[in-house]
Design a protein around this motif. Sequence first.
Motif, PDB file in Angstrom:
ATOM      1  N   ASP A 190     -32.660 -16.799   2.139  1.00  0.00           N
ATOM      2  CA  ASP A 190     -34.058 -17.160   1.932  1.00  0.00           C
ATOM      3  C   ASP A 190     -34.986 -15.956   2.104  1.00  0.00           C
ATOM      4  O   ASP A 190     -35.874 -15.942   2.958  1.00  0.00           O
ATOM      5  CB  ASP A 190     -34.474 -18.287   2.883  1.00  0.00           C
ATOM      6  N   ALA A 249     -37.331 -15.100   0.149  1.00  0.00           N
ATOM      7  CA  ALA A 249     -38.714 -15.506  -0.154  1.00  0.00           C
ATOM      8  C   ALA A 249     -39.383 -16.113   1.070  1.00  0.00           C
ATOM      9  O   ALA A 249     -40.542 -15.827   1.368  1.00  0.00           O
ATOM     10  CB  ALA A 249     -38.730 -16.492  -1.317  1.00  0.00           C
ATOM     11  N   GLY A 250     -38.640 -16.951   1.786  1.00  0.00           N
ATOM     12  CA  GLY A 250     -39.200 -17.565   2.984  1.00  0.00           C
ATOM     13  C   GLY A 250     -39.448 -16.546   4.084  1.00  0.00           C
ATOM     14  O   GLY A 250     -40.486 -16.586   4.755  1.00  0.00           O
ATOM     15  N   GLN A 251     -38.492 -15.619   4.266  1.00  0.00           N
ATOM     16  CA  GLN A 251     -38.682 -14.558   5.256  1.00  0.00           C
ATOM     17  C   GLN A 251     -39.940 -13.748   4.943  1.00  0.00           C
ATOM     18  O   GLN A 251     -40.742 -13.435   5.824  1.00  0.00           O
ATOM     19  CB  GLN A 251     -37.487 -13.608   5.252  1.00  0.00           C
ATOM     20  N   LEU A 264     -42.630 -14.553   3.085  1.00  0.00           N
ATOM     21  CA  LEU A 264     -43.883 -15.287   3.228  1.00  0.00           C
ATOM     22  C   LEU A 264     -44.240 -15.489   4.695  1.00  0.00           C
ATOM     23  O   LEU A 264     -45.396 -15.295   5.091  1.00  0.00           O
ATOM     24  CB  LEU A 264     -43.789 -16.631   2.519  1.00  0.00           C
ATOM     25  N   ARG A 265     -43.249 -15.847   5.502  1.00  0.00           N
ATOM     26  CA  ARG A 265     -43.523 -16.027   6.931  1.00  0.00           C
ATOM     27  C   ARG A 265     -43.984 -14.708   7.559  1.00  0.00           C
ATOM     28  O   ARG A 265     -44.927 -14.672   8.359  1.00  0.00           O
ATOM     29  CB  ARG A 265     -42.279 -16.555   7.654  1.00  0.00           C
ATOM     30  N   GLU A 293     -47.600 -13.838   6.296  1.00  0.00           N
ATOM     31  CA  GLU A 293     -48.594 -14.742   6.898  1.00  0.00           C
ATOM     32  C   GLU A 293     -48.811 -14.418   8.370  1.00  0.00           C
ATOM     33  O   GLU A 293     -49.950 -14.442   8.858  1.00  0.00           O
ATOM     34  CB  GLU A 293     -48.151 -16.197   6.720  1.00  0.00           C
ATOM     35  N   THR A 349     -40.216 -11.709  -6.352  1.00  0.00           N
ATOM     36  CA  THR A 349     -40.571 -12.533  -5.201  1.00  0.00           C
ATOM     37  C   THR A 349     -41.917 -12.109  -4.627  1.00  0.00           C
ATOM     38  O   THR A 349     -42.761 -12.944  -4.272  1.00  0.00           O
ATOM     39  CB  THR A 349     -39.477 -12.426  -4.123  1.00  0.00           C
TER      40      THR A 349
END
Length: 327
Positions: free
Chosen positions: A92, A94-96, A98-99, A102, A146
């Motif tokens: 993940d 993309a999740g890493q 974005l987190r 943010e 990404t």
Amino acid sequence: MKQRRFGRTELKVPAITFGGGWVGGVLIHQNENTAHAALQTAWDSGIDWIDTAAQYGDGVSEQVIGRWLASRAATEKPRISTKFRLDPAEDDFAGQMLRGVEDSLQRLGIDRVEVIYLHNQIDADGAASRGSRSLSESAALGMADTMERLREQGLCDWLGITALGEPQALRSVAASGRFDAAQVYYNMLNPTAANGRAPWNSTNFDSLLKICASQDIGVMGIRIFAGGHLATTVRHGREIPVTAAADDSDEEARAQMVWDLLHPDDGTPAQAALRFGLAAEHISTVVVGLGDLDHLHQAITAETMGPMPADRLAQLETAWGTAAFTG
């Protein structure tokens, strides 16, 4: 302070960027009053760009910047670039990403930055990893798509890479044209990003600056003091090497060879090192890591002195080719 074109972004950036990293460490290792005084002095001198990262002091650099930004009027805030680092062992991406971004924006207390950099080292596909921070060339290129989501969501304006790792992979990623900005290693002990001459048992960045120029990539020059070796003989224990075989004793010996070539008109060793970076044809801005306020005042003075003159650059070119220097 002089402003320079930052590649195809068409942004104008100051000749010097305020570096918020660990090695210089004024934002991390000094008290907050000193850190905020440094940020204010930089702003007053025309240094209106700060470069930081989530990894600098485990978020401390961003937090200190954020508290300083909160005290300022909206019209008196510098531009910011920050970075995220992926764990290649985890899924993940993309999740890493974005987190991570943010969290950085929350620490900074803002809703967007001008540039976000991928902070992992980049290695050739199939090459032995330099550790958990390295991405393969194909993975780094895949991150371009990404990272576009960050731009689409309004979290940043431009996308960049930290150009450390395996040189051929870095050249390929830069030549792809997928990134708008790059942070490139360049200093008087390793100028290979400009001239491609193989250095002494260290990383040869193989004229990477020319590849960046061919794609009109905005370049921030990094490690202009070679982890401090070009600025002073005093070691502070934060001299973290980021190139191959960057042995402290060898770096110190070559730094002394460089200093022996300098003239009093070149300024202090730190000022001469910075002026060398300012003279680089394809570098828009030099990121300067600062340990205290005196370092900042020296940097500001160096910028007013202007880029290193051509005759001194020619002397350095000669020195780089000697057996004493190449070892």
